[in-house]
Design an enzyme around this catalytic site. Structure first.
Site, mmCIF file in Angstrom:
data_model
loop_
_atom_site.group_PDB
_atom_site.id
_atom_site.type_symbol
_atom_site.label_atom_id
_atom_site.label_comp_id
_atom_site.label_asym_id
_atom_site.label_seq_id
_atom_site.Cartn_x
_atom_site.Cartn_y
_atom_site.Cartn_z
ATOM 1 N N HIS A 96 -11.380 34.695 -36.958
ATOM 2 C CA HIS A 96 -11.391 33.444 -37.943
ATOM 3 C C HIS A 96 -10.364 34.131 -38.716
ATOM 4 O O HIS A 96 -11.180 34.644 -40.168
ATOM 5 C CB HIS A 96 -12.803 33.536 -38.312
ATOM 6 C CG HIS A 96 -13.536 32.087 -38.893
ATOM 7 N ND1 HIS A 96 -14.827 31.987 -38.732
ATOM 8 C CD2 HIS A 96 -13.361 32.477 -40.267
ATOM 9 C CE1 HIS A 96 -14.924 30.967 -39.836
ATOM 10 N NE2 HIS A 96 -13.540 30.487 -40.822
ATOM 11 N N THR A 125 -17.352 31.361 -33.543
ATOM 12 C CA THR A 125 -17.192 31.060 -35.175
ATOM 13 C C THR A 125 -17.686 29.793 -35.341
ATOM 14 O O THR A 125 -17.199 28.397 -34.739
ATOM 15 C CB THR A 125 -15.898 31.960 -34.948
ATOM 16 O OG1 THR A 125 -16.372 31.744 -36.593
ATOM 17 C CG2 THR A 125 -14.435 30.379 -35.160
ATOM 18 N N CYS A 148 -10.617 27.370 -42.143
ATOM 19 C CA CYS A 148 -10.094 28.486 -41.840
ATOM 20 C C CYS A 148 -9.512 28.250 -40.349
ATOM 21 O O CYS A 148 -10.381 26.767 -40.303
ATOM 22 C CB CYS A 148 -11.697 28.997 -42.404
ATOM 23 S SG CYS A 148 -11.482 30.337 -43.080
#
Lengths: 200, 161
Positions: free
Chosen positions: B46, B23, B29
């Protein structure tokens, strides 16, 4: 207001606002650098993060971002994003130095200052046009991944939907040695305030 | 053949060793890698936000830590993982902007980290390693073969956790 409630009239209005704000900013930048600065036709688009990272820049792209917070009647965030080589060129023009190689303190403060001026002239145009009071905060400098900066700017502004309203101006220096993106992210309440000023 | 499987924002994916789960550009995040070594099944989530109950409109499970993690873990179990063998590694939750008027309570990165830790604790999944907080974004590459997580940061190179 959520982005999905925007009508074509709202988009036209936002494009007009972006055109005037960005035009004012481009003029200030041109005067400051004593160079011709072209502004691409501003875009106001509703994009998913996938589309943003495909159409604008990849999420991992290293960028220089100078951010300012807008305070007052229509709070929000301005993000000025450019590649490091363009940032260095911009600093060279500002400082009148040829041998700049790295982003030292002097370069960083020159970049902050130029973005301060760009954002202020953008805000001045909005203030006059919309009859709203706005001021900007001290700029913040970061060198980071485009995706990390952009997603966090939207999330921290309170936008958690799948699609984001991208209000974007692209400035290009005459010799194409500078290419900078200016994003304006009004907070959800500000979007209402800006939209409702159509009726004034 | 080893494949790279990309996980976008507000999404999760599961796969088997020797594949990688990746990711890119985590800001506030948090990326949560969960793995069962024996069955070689792993997942990467995520998440964007901590608890769905704090938001009025919930339209995507994978966006919220409290919904994404239980769902991903259920899928891992369906694909052969044993819940009591699962371990996690987490990264992200940076505070990208330091505006002077910022309310620390609104620091979404920190809230995401705290929520993820609490949820994993409730599900009795131990956190083997973490690289969280700070002010820089991260890319997370999960090598399921060794359950090694590489973290990339601009100006800091790569480190393994």
């Amino acid at each position: 207001m959520s982005f999905s409630e925007l009508t074509p009239i709202h988009y036209d209005f936002l494009k007009e606002v972006t055109n005037i704000g960005g035009g004012n900013a481009a003029t200030s930048l041109a005067q400051l650098l004593n160079k011709r600065i072209d502004m691409e036709v501003p875009t106001v688009r509703l994009l998913s993060y996938d589309e943003i990272f495909t159409n604008i820049k990849e999420e991992e792209s290293p960028v220089i971002a100078i951010s300012l917070k807008v305070l007052g009647d229509a709070p929000g965030i301005f993000l000025f994003v450019l590649e490091e080589k363009y940032a260095l060129h911009l600093a060279k023009l500002l400082l009148g130095k040829e041998d700049l190689k790295e982003l030292d303190d002097m370069v960083v403060s020159a970049l902050k200052e130029v973005v301060n001026i760009i954002a202020s002239s953008y805000i001045n145009a909005l203030t006059r046009m919309l009859n709203l009071n706005m001021v900007s905060s001290v700029p913040q400098f970061s060198k980071d991944m485009f995706g990390a900066i952009l997603t966090t700017a939207y999330i921290e502004s309170g936008y958690i939907d799948d699609k984001q309203l991208i209000i974007e101006n692209i400035f290009i220096e005459d010799n194409k040695k500078i290419n900078g993106y200016l994003f304006f992210i009004p907070s959800p309440n500000s979007l209402d305030t800006i939209i409702s000023s159509i009726n004034i | 053949m080893k494949e790279d499987i990309k996980v976008g924002i507000a999404d999760y994916k599961i796969t088997k060793s020797p594949n990688n789960l990746i990711t890119l550009g985590l800001g506030s995040c948090v990326g949560i890698a969960v793995y069962d070594k024996k069955s070689e099944v792993g997942g990467l989530s995520h998440i964007m936000l901590p608890y769905s109950s704090q938001y009025r409109k919930v339209n995507k499970v994978a966006k919220y830590a409290d919904l994404a993690l239980p769902e991903m873990i259920e899928k891992l179990v369906k694909n052969g993982a044993r819940k009591n063998r699962l371990v996690a590694k987490i990264a992200g939750g940076a505070s990208m902007f330091q505006f002077s008027d910022k309310n620390p309570k609104l620091n979404i990165g920190q809230r995401n980290i705290e929520a993820v830790k609490e949820i994993l604790k409730d599900m009795k999944i131990p956190i083997k390693a973490e690289d969280v907080g700070g002010t820089l974004g991260r890319t997370m590459i999960v090598d399921l073969e060794k359950f090694e997580v590489s973290i990339k940061q601009i100006g800091k190179g790569i480190k393994n956790i």
